[in-house]
Design a protein around this motif. Structure first.
Motif, mmCIF file in Angstrom:
data_model
loop_
_atom_site.group_PDB
_atom_site.id
_atom_site.type_symbol
_atom_site.label_atom_id
_atom_site.label_comp_id
_atom_site.label_asym_id
_atom_site.label_seq_id
_atom_site.Cartn_x
_atom_site.Cartn_y
_atom_site.Cartn_z
ATOM 1 N N PRO A 151 154.385 8.360 36.889
ATOM 2 C CA PRO A 151 153.084 8.781 36.353
ATOM 3 C C PRO A 151 153.030 10.283 36.190
ATOM 4 C CG PRO A 151 152.920 8.300 38.700
ATOM 5 C CD PRO A 151 154.309 7.891 38.281
ATOM 6 N N LEU A 152 152.126 10.724 35.321
ATOM 7 C CA LEU A 152 151.907 12.150 35.175
ATOM 8 C C LEU A 152 151.254 12.697 36.441
ATOM 9 C CD1 LEU A 152 150.456 12.366 31.544
ATOM 10 C CD2 LEU A 152 152.789 12.846 32.281
ATOM 11 N N PRO A 153 151.452 13.975 36.733
ATOM 12 C CA PRO A 153 150.713 14.574 37.852
ATOM 13 C C PRO A 153 149.231 14.612 37.524
ATOM 14 C CG PRO A 153 151.873 16.258 36.607
ATOM 15 C CD PRO A 153 152.342 14.943 36.066
ATOM 16 N N PRO A 154 148.401 14.813 38.532
ATOM 17 C CA PRO A 154 146.963 14.809 38.282
ATOM 18 C C PRO A 154 146.491 16.073 37.574
ATOM 19 C CG PRO A 154 147.399 15.404 40.558
ATOM 20 C CD PRO A 154 148.726 15.021 39.960
ATOM 21 N N ASN A 164 159.151 10.483 25.420
ATOM 22 C CA ASN A 164 160.506 10.037 25.757
ATOM 23 C C ASN A 164 161.411 11.204 26.122
ATOM 24 O OD1 ASN A 164 162.611 8.195 26.093
ATOM 25 N ND2 ASN A 164 163.253 8.351 23.959
ATOM 26 N N ASN A 165 161.000 11.993 27.098
ATOM 27 C CA ASN A 165 161.708 13.227 27.414
ATOM 28 C C ASN A 165 161.824 13.408 28.923
ATOM 29 O OD1 ASN A 165 161.703 16.318 27.983
ATOM 30 N ND2 ASN A 165 162.331 16.115 25.852
ATOM 31 N N PRO A 166 162.955 13.922 29.414
ATOM 32 C CA PRO A 166 163.127 14.066 30.858
ATOM 33 C C PRO A 166 162.071 14.927 31.539
ATOM 34 C CG PRO A 166 165.224 14.349 29.730
ATOM 35 C CD PRO A 166 164.168 14.288 28.667
ATOM 36 N N LEU A 167 161.523 15.926 30.834
ATOM 37 C CA LEU A 167 160.499 16.766 31.465
ATOM 38 C C LEU A 167 159.142 16.089 31.546
ATOM 39 C CD1 LEU A 167 161.072 20.451 30.409
ATOM 40 C CD2 LEU A 167 161.492 19.347 32.586
ATOM 41 N N ARG A 168 158.919 15.073 30.702
ATOM 42 C CA ARG A 168 157.768 14.176 30.769
ATOM 43 C C ARG A 168 156.455 14.790 30.311
ATOM 44 N NH1 ARG A 168 157.719 13.580 36.435
ATOM 45 N NH2 ARG A 168 155.742 12.483 36.208
ATOM 46 N N TYR A 169 156.199 16.055 30.560
ATOM 47 C CA TYR A 169 154.891 16.621 30.212
ATOM 48 C C TYR A 169 154.983 18.124 30.061
ATOM 49 C CZ TYR A 169 155.021 17.479 35.235
ATOM 50 O OH TYR A 169 155.412 17.864 36.497
ATOM 51 N N VAL A 205 148.599 30.146 22.181
ATOM 52 C CA VAL A 205 149.871 29.436 22.091
ATOM 53 C C VAL A 205 150.987 30.353 22.572
ATOM 54 C CG1 VAL A 205 151.458 28.212 20.563
ATOM 55 C CG2 VAL A 205 148.991 28.098 20.147
ATOM 56 N N THR A 206 151.715 29.913 23.600
ATOM 57 C CA THR A 206 152.801 30.747 24.112
ATOM 58 C C THR A 206 153.917 30.896 23.089
ATOM 59 O OG1 THR A 206 153.889 28.863 25.204
ATOM 60 C CG2 THR A 206 152.319 30.169 26.519
ATOM 61 N N HIS A 207 154.219 29.815 22.338
ATOM 62 C CA HIS A 207 155.240 29.881 21.288
ATOM 63 C C HIS A 207 155.150 28.613 20.451
ATOM 64 C CE1 HIS A 207 157.157 27.759 24.621
ATOM 65 N NE2 HIS A 207 158.170 27.388 23.850
ATOM 66 N N ILE A 208 155.841 28.594 19.306
ATOM 67 C CA ILE A 208 155.605 27.525 18.332
ATOM 68 C C ILE A 208 156.546 26.333 18.470
ATOM 69 C CG2 ILE A 208 154.547 29.042 16.632
ATOM 70 C CD1 ILE A 208 157.255 28.833 15.059
ATOM 71 N N HIS A 209 157.164 26.144 19.609
ATOM 72 C CA HIS A 209 157.911 24.907 19.818
ATOM 73 C C HIS A 209 156.918 23.743 19.930
ATOM 74 C CE1 HIS A 209 161.604 27.310 21.452
ATOM 75 N NE2 HIS A 209 161.421 27.440 20.148
ATOM 76 N N PRO A 210 157.320 22.555 19.524
ATOM 77 C CA PRO A 210 156.349 21.468 19.298
ATOM 78 C C PRO A 210 155.501 21.080 20.499
ATOM 79 C CG PRO A 210 158.430 20.943 18.257
ATOM 80 C CD PRO A 210 158.675 22.181 19.066
ATOM 81 N N ASP A 211 156.049 21.131 21.709
ATOM 82 C CA ASP A 211 155.284 20.686 22.870
ATOM 83 C C ASP A 211 154.221 21.695 23.288
ATOM 84 O OD1 ASP A 211 157.566 22.234 23.468
ATOM 85 O OD2 ASP A 211 157.491 21.659 25.570
ATOM 86 N N HIS A 212 154.232 22.861 22.706
ATOM 87 C CA HIS A 212 153.236 23.887 23.019
ATOM 88 C C HIS A 212 152.240 24.079 21.879
ATOM 89 C CE1 HIS A 212 155.649 25.318 26.514
ATOM 90 N NE2 HIS A 212 156.603 24.746 25.793
ATOM 91 N N TYR A 213 152.712 23.948 20.674
ATOM 92 C CA TYR A 213 151.949 24.299 19.473
ATOM 93 C C TYR A 213 151.503 23.087 18.663
ATOM 94 C CZ TYR A 213 152.136 25.738 14.455
ATOM 95 O OH TYR A 213 151.935 25.912 13.126
#
Length: 366
Positions: free
Chosen positions: A32-35, A52-57, A104-112
């Motif tokens: 599960p995701l952290p709270p 579907n990624n090892p870092l999950r979130y 936005v810290t940077h434009i990679h997809p999981d941030h932007y």
């Protein structure tokens, strides 16, 4: 070029590179995701899933202000991520429709990726550093020219012809996870973004991305470090057509910058977990790359004279023949970043051509 973390043995790096070849739009992790957590009074951490990624979130941070919350990052543009962001903000006592701004810290997809959807729902402003804002068109809107440059980059790196086509297209799958919104606010180094009631300074920390930003909140001595400093893993620093002249050199200088300018009681990264001990972590990251420099020099001295050959000799969390698709391209970019930094230091010389050849200057080993 998309975002990536490469798997290294001593300080493992991960992230989108593990899945971009066949990424799904749902989260399949059994964990599960952290709270949703209150980090400090008026500041919340909201985990948003990465497909579907090892870092999950990715950890989205929400600052409470009188005019509505201001977010740091937003998440991937998927329905699951959107639902998690909206639900998390509700738990924190906010509503996505009241969001005032997105830093936005940077434009990679999981941030932007979700920043545009947040703006559409709320009218929020979106802030980016100009160096990343300048990449949006090539990276997410009209990629034809960038793809052509990636093809040339692969040839110069010595990539085998039979792999070049698939590697050239390896990041295309990520486009559907980004709403390529252009920023309303340009955030420069040491700017003070509009976050009412908070003492926040933007710090330009290029390396992982040319326009990467960290945010320092002086009142609570907190560093929101994005992907620049993470507690256990190291960000991929790739030398590629959108990376700048010396991205790894930039990254190492940016580590010194946050260490010098951010006396921190706690670091709030975009992945994994919050941690204390910024100076020690900066020292670990710098030592990691110094070890990698020695590894690259040894590979050249052992006869690896192209970036591709050097990459195959470097240590990863799995053998080179088991690294495929986008992860292979990201690993190549990381090797090239080390080669370029060594060239800037005067320890390695490149001989232009297709492929570019490398030699150690004066037989130096360190």
């Amino acid at each position: 070029m998309g975002a990536a973390f490469v798997l290294c043995p001593q300080t493992p790096t991960t992230k989108e590179s593990a899945t971009l070849g066949g990424v799904s739009t749902t989260t399949t992790s059994p964990h599960p995701l952290p709270p949703v957590e209150r980090v400090r009074p008026g500041l919340w951490s909201v985990p948003v899933p990465i497909p579907n990624n090892p870092l999950r979130y990715v950890l989205v941070y929400a600052f409470e202000t009188d005019s509505g919350p201001v977010l740091v990052d937003a998440g991937w543009n998927t329905d699951d991520a959107w639902a998690a962001l909206c639900d998390g903000l509700t738990i924190a006592g906010f509503d996505v429709g009241s969001v005032r701004g997105v830093l936005v810290t940077h434009i990679h997809p999981d941030h932007y990726g979700l920043a545009g959807r947040v703006r559409e729902a709320s009218g929020a402003w979106v802030g980016l550093h100009p160096a990343d804002a300048a990449l949006i068109g090539d990276r997410y809107e009209d990629m034809e020219d960038l793809l052509e440059r990636i093809g040339g980059w692969l040839r110069r790196a010595g990539a085998p012809v039979e792999q070049s086509s698939s590697l050239q297209m390896a990041s295309m799958a990520v486009r559907r996870f980004v709403d390529p919104v252009h920023p309303d606010v340009m955030i420069e180094d040491h700017d003070r973004p509009e976050v009412g009631g908070w003492d926040i300074t933007a710090l330009w920390t290029p390396g992982h991305s040319p326009g990467h930003l960290c945010f320092y909140e002086a009142g609570y001595r907190l560093l929101l470090s994005g992907d620049h400093v993470l507690p256990r893993i190291t960000p991929n620093i790739g030398y590629h057509p959108q990376a700048g002249d010396d991205p790894l050199g930039d990254f190492l200088r940016s580590l010194d910058k946050v260490d010098a300018e951010c006396p921190s009681d706690e670091v709030l990264p975009a992945h994994e977990h919050r941690f204390v001990g910024l100076p020690a972590r900066v020292a670990e990251l710098k030592a990691h790359h110094e070890r990698r420099f020695l590894e690259v020099i040894a590979a050249i001295q052992d006869g690896a004279d192209t970036a591709w050959a050097v990459t195959a000799r470097m240590s990863w969390s799995r053998s080179w023949d088991r690294i495929e698709g986008y992860m292979r391209r990201a690993a190549l970019g990381e090797a090239l970043a080390h080669l370029r930094a060594l060239e800037v230091r005067g320890l390695v010389r490149s001989v232009d051509g297709e492929p570019v050849k490398y030699e150690v200057v004066g037989g130096t080993r360190g």
